[in-house]
Design a protein around this motif. Structure first.
Motif, short mmCIF file in Angstrom:
data_model
loop_
_atom_site.label_atom_id
_atom_site.label_comp_id
_atom_site.label_asym_id
_atom_site.label_seq_id
_atom_site.Cartn_x
_atom_site.Cartn_y
_atom_site.Cartn_z
N LEU A 84 13.74 6.14 -17.70
CA LEU A 84 12.44 5.51 -17.88
C LEU A 84 12.34 4.81 -19.22
CD1 LEU A 84 10.24 8.23 -16.21
CD2 LEU A 84 10.29 5.83 -15.56
N LYS A 85 11.59 3.71 -19.21
CA LYS A 85 11.40 2.88 -20.39
C LYS A 85 9.90 2.80 -20.71
CE LYS A 85 15.20 -0.11 -18.88
NZ LYS A 85 15.60 -1.50 -18.53
N PRO A 86 9.54 2.54 -21.94
CA PRO A 86 8.11 2.40 -22.27
C PRO A 86 7.40 1.36 -21.39
CG PRO A 86 9.38 2.61 -24.27
CD PRO A 86 10.37 2.50 -23.15
N GLU A 87 8.11 0.31 -20.99
CA GLU A 87 7.49 -0.72 -20.15
C GLU A 87 7.24 -0.25 -18.72
OE1 GLU A 87 10.23 -1.04 -22.05
OE2 GLU A 87 11.74 -2.32 -21.07
N ASP A 88 7.70 0.95 -18.38
CA ASP A 88 7.38 1.53 -17.07
C ASP A 88 6.02 2.21 -17.07
OD1 ASP A 88 10.82 2.55 -16.80
OD2 ASP A 88 9.86 0.84 -15.81
N THR A 89 5.40 2.30 -18.24
CA THR A 89 4.09 2.93 -18.35
C THR A 89 3.07 2.17 -17.51
OG1 THR A 89 4.50 3.82 -20.56
CG2 THR A 89 2.20 3.49 -19.92
N ALA A 90 2.41 2.88 -16.59
CA ALA A 90 1.46 2.25 -15.67
C ALA A 90 0.87 3.32 -14.76
CB ALA A 90 2.15 1.19 -14.82
N VAL A 91 -0.16 2.92 -14.04
CA VAL A 91 -0.65 3.73 -12.93
C VAL A 91 0.14 3.31 -11.69
CG1 VAL A 91 -2.61 4.34 -11.48
CG2 VAL A 91 -2.94 3.96 -13.94
N TYR A 92 0.73 4.27 -11.02
CA TYR A 92 1.55 4.01 -9.85
C TYR A 92 0.77 4.33 -8.58
CZ TYR A 92 5.67 3.25 -12.70
OH TYR A 92 6.59 2.72 -13.58
N TYR A 93 0.85 3.41 -7.62
CA TYR A 93 0.15 3.54 -6.35
C TYR A 93 1.13 3.44 -5.20
CZ TYR A 93 -3.93 2.16 -9.17
OH TYR A 93 -4.92 2.08 -10.13
N CYS A 94 0.82 4.12 -4.11
CA CYS A 94 1.56 3.92 -2.88
C CYS A 94 0.58 3.53 -1.79
CB CYS A 94 2.34 5.17 -2.48
SG CYS A 94 1.35 6.65 -2.26
N ALA A 95 1.08 2.83 -0.80
CA ALA A 95 0.23 2.37 0.29
C ALA A 95 1.09 2.07 1.51
CB ALA A 95 -0.57 1.14 -0.12
N PRO A 96 0.53 2.21 2.71
CA PRO A 96 1.26 1.85 3.92
C PRO A 96 1.44 0.34 4.02
CG PRO A 96 -0.61 3.29 4.42
CD PRO A 96 -0.79 2.82 3.03
N TYR A 97 2.65 -0.06 4.40
CA TYR A 97 2.97 -1.46 4.59
C TYR A 97 2.84 -1.81 6.06
CZ TYR A 97 5.93 -5.51 5.41
OH TYR A 97 6.42 -6.71 5.82
N TYR A 98 2.23 -2.94 6.35
CA TYR A 98 2.06 -3.35 7.74
C TYR A 98 2.85 -4.60 8.09
CZ TYR A 98 -1.33 0.33 8.14
OH TYR A 98 -1.92 1.57 8.16
N SER A 99 2.62 -5.70 7.39
CA SER A 99 3.35 -6.92 7.68
C SER A 99 3.16 -7.89 6.54
CB SER A 99 2.88 -7.55 9.00
OG SER A 99 1.53 -7.97 8.89
N GLY A 100 4.04 -8.87 6.47
CA GLY A 100 3.95 -9.88 5.44
C GLY A 100 4.89 -9.61 4.28
N SER A 101 4.68 -10.37 3.22
CA SER A 101 5.54 -10.23 2.05
C SER A 101 5.41 -8.86 1.42
CB SER A 101 5.17 -11.31 1.02
OG SER A 101 5.80 -11.04 -0.21
N PHE A 102 6.56 -8.26 1.07
CA PHE A 102 6.54 -6.96 0.39
C PHE A 102 5.81 -7.05 -0.94
CE2 PHE A 102 9.02 -5.66 3.63
CZ PHE A 102 10.39 -5.67 3.52
N TYR A 103 5.81 -8.23 -1.57
CA TYR A 103 5.30 -8.38 -2.92
C TYR A 103 3.79 -8.61 -2.97
CZ TYR A 103 10.26 -8.99 -3.80
OH TYR A 103 11.61 -8.81 -3.86
N ASN A 104 3.20 -8.81 -1.81
CA ASN A 104 1.77 -9.14 -1.72
C ASN A 104 0.96 -7.89 -1.39
OD1 ASN A 104 -0.77 -10.18 -1.19
ND2 ASN A 104 0.03 -12.02 -0.20
N THR A 105 -0.02 -7.55 -2.22
CA THR A 105 -0.83 -6.35 -1.95
C THR A 105 -1.61 -6.47 -0.64
OG1 THR A 105 -2.60 -7.27 -3.33
CG2 THR A 105 -1.07 -5.75 -4.39
N ASP A 106 -1.85 -7.69 -0.16
CA ASP A 106 -2.56 -7.88 1.11
C ASP A 106 -1.75 -7.38 2.31
OD1 ASP A 106 -4.05 -11.05 0.11
OD2 ASP A 106 -4.68 -8.98 -0.23
N SER A 107 -0.46 -7.16 2.12
CA SER A 107 0.40 -6.66 3.19
C SER A 107 0.25 -5.15 3.39
CB SER A 107 1.86 -6.99 2.88
OG SER A 107 2.05 -8.38 2.74
#
Length: 121
Positions: A84-107
């Motif tokens: 782990l690096k200091p730049e990994d500091t964040a709030v981490y979330y998980c969510a079910p993926y349905y369709s679309g781009s992996f990089y888009n939260t709307d998916s």
């Protein structure tokens, strides 16, 4: 379906943490579980995804350091975070993926509360 991330904490740079993502309902209609993170003052960014067919995809920033695993009996996905690096500091979330781009939260749908990871230098 809503997923709940847990396992965050404070760790020194170079250390490891394992995050858990547990589903509160049936996830059979989703196509995978994705992880995102959001650092203070920044947008939520893609970390990685484990699709139900078993394939995985990771952001370049974590590739080689983060790894997914799954406990089917507990309907839980784990994110092992090493080096782990200091730049990994964040709030981490998980969510079910349905369709679309992996990089888009709307998916994704069913965002739960995240878990805070703090990496000290």
């Amino acid at each position: 379906v809503q997923l709940q991330a847990s396992g965050g904490g404070v760790v020194q740079a170079g250390g490891s943490l394992r995050l858990s993502c547990a589903a509160s309902g049936r996830t059979s209609s989703s196509n995978g579980m994705g992880w995102f993170r959001q650092a203070p003052g920044k947008e939520r960014e893609f970390v990685g995804i484990r699709r139900n067919i078993g394939t995985t995809s990771y952001a370049d920033s974590v590739k080689g350091r983060f790894t997914f695993s799954r406990d089917n009996a507990k309907n839980t996905v784990f994110l092992q975070m090493n080096s782990l690096k200091p730049e990994d500091t964040a709030v981490y979330y998980c969510a079910p993926y349905y369709s679309g781009s992996f990089y888009n939260t709307d998916s994704y749908r069913g965002w739960g509360q995240g878990t805070l990871v703090t990496v000290s230098s």
